[in-house]
Design an enzyme around this catalytic site. Structure first.
Site, PDB file in Angstrom:
ATOM      1  CG  HIS A   1      -4.479   9.272  -0.188  1.00  0.00           C
ATOM      2  ND1 HIS A   1      -5.315   9.969   0.672  1.00  0.00           N
ATOM      3  CD2 HIS A   1      -5.123   8.118  -0.498  1.00  0.00           C
ATOM      4  CE1 HIS A   1      -6.405   9.264   0.869  1.00  0.00           C
ATOM      5  NE2 HIS A   1      -6.326   8.136   0.178  1.00  0.00           N
TER       6      HIS A   1
ATOM      7  CG  HIS B   1      -1.933   1.024   1.292  1.00  0.00           C
ATOM      8  ND1 HIS B   1      -2.267   1.697   2.447  1.00  0.00           N
ATOM      9  CD2 HIS B   1      -2.757   1.520   0.334  1.00  0.00           C
ATOM     10  CE1 HIS B   1      -3.243   2.542   2.212  1.00  0.00           C
ATOM     11  NE2 HIS B   1      -3.558   2.458   0.925  1.00  0.00           N
TER      12      HIS B   1
END
Length: 259
Positions: free
Chosen positions: A62, A20
């Site tokens: 992000h 991730h």
């Protein structure tokens, strides 16, 4: 062998374990240091987030706002790359990473290709730039990975971004990201020509995975950080698992990439 969207459901080329944002929480997310650390733990595939600068440069971040993971402030998509490139994207994580820059998609591609590693690129558009971001990312991927049999897997929560990627580069593999099995997800995935769905793990069980498989879709999940939950999902038929636990022994089994 070239893997097209039509045959990926039968010939899935991606590893089961996916790191991730490069290396989970063990390094500053979406930076080259994170990818290097994830690779040092044996990961052969990574997930990361791609958005556009004000002048159209694809880079990894992000959040819409810069404040959490850089020393900048304000809307990331509203600033030109020349300004974004001067920010510190590592110091927030610890002094060892101070000075780590934001990462351009092109620079990430150079490193991945040199090391024969794979990636799931989440198209993370700034609000109102869904179609633009999907198209630009798809065009860059096609150019940067032009000689590769296995292309990056493009995913997004935003159907508009995936539709734009599909329109301009239909041969790239796409996956629909889902926080839940919302009504109409099957139609959306089919219309977008998706090869997979990437679903929040609490929503998954053997029955839901089987339903997606029956549609010809592979099933991936995010973000699983407990060994028991990972084991349960593998037994339920899961195809790919995104994890922060890159340094944990239970997440150390790796498959070789079928390039």
């Amino acid at each position: 062998m070239n893997h097209t969207c039509a045959d990926l459901s039968a010939h899935w080329p991606y590893p089961r374990w996916i790191a991730h944002r490069g290396a989970g929480k063990t390094a500053p997310e979406n930076t080259l240091s994170a990818f290097r650390l994830g690779a040092s733990h044996g990961f052969r595939m990574f997930e990361c987030d791609v958005k556009l600068s004000a002048d159209g440069e694809p880079f990894l971040l992000h959040d819409d706002d810069l404040c959490r993971t850089t020393d900048g402030q304000g809307d990331a998509g509203g600033q030109p790359w020349a300004q974004l490139s001067r920010l510190d994207a590592g110091g927030w994580h610890g002094p060892a990473y101070a000075g780590e820059p934001l990462l351009r998609l092109e620079a990430l591609a150079t490193w991945l290709l040199a090391n024969r590693l794979l990636v799931n690129l989440e198209i993370k558009p700034s609000p109102g730039r869904e179609a633009e971001t999907g198209a630009v990312v798809a065009d860059h991927v096609t150019r940067l990975w032009s000689d590769e049999a296995i292309k990056p897997l493009l995913s997004s929560f935003k159907p508009e971004a995936l539709a734009a990627a599909q329109a301009c580069q239909p041969g790239l593999p796409r996956a629909l990201l889902l926080t839940a099995w919302h009504p109409g997800w099957q139609h959306t995935a089919e219309a977008l020509g998706c090869v997979a769905v990437v679903v929040h793990h609490p929503c998954l069980d053997a029955a839901s995975i089987a339903t997606a498989h029956a549609m010809g879709l592979r099933v991936l999940t995010y973000t699983v950080n407990e060994a028991d939950r990972a084991d349960a999902l593998w037994h339920a038929g899961l195809d790919g698992l995104i994890t922060d636990a890159v340094d944990q022994p239970w997440a150390q089994e790796r498959e070789s990439v079928a390039c």
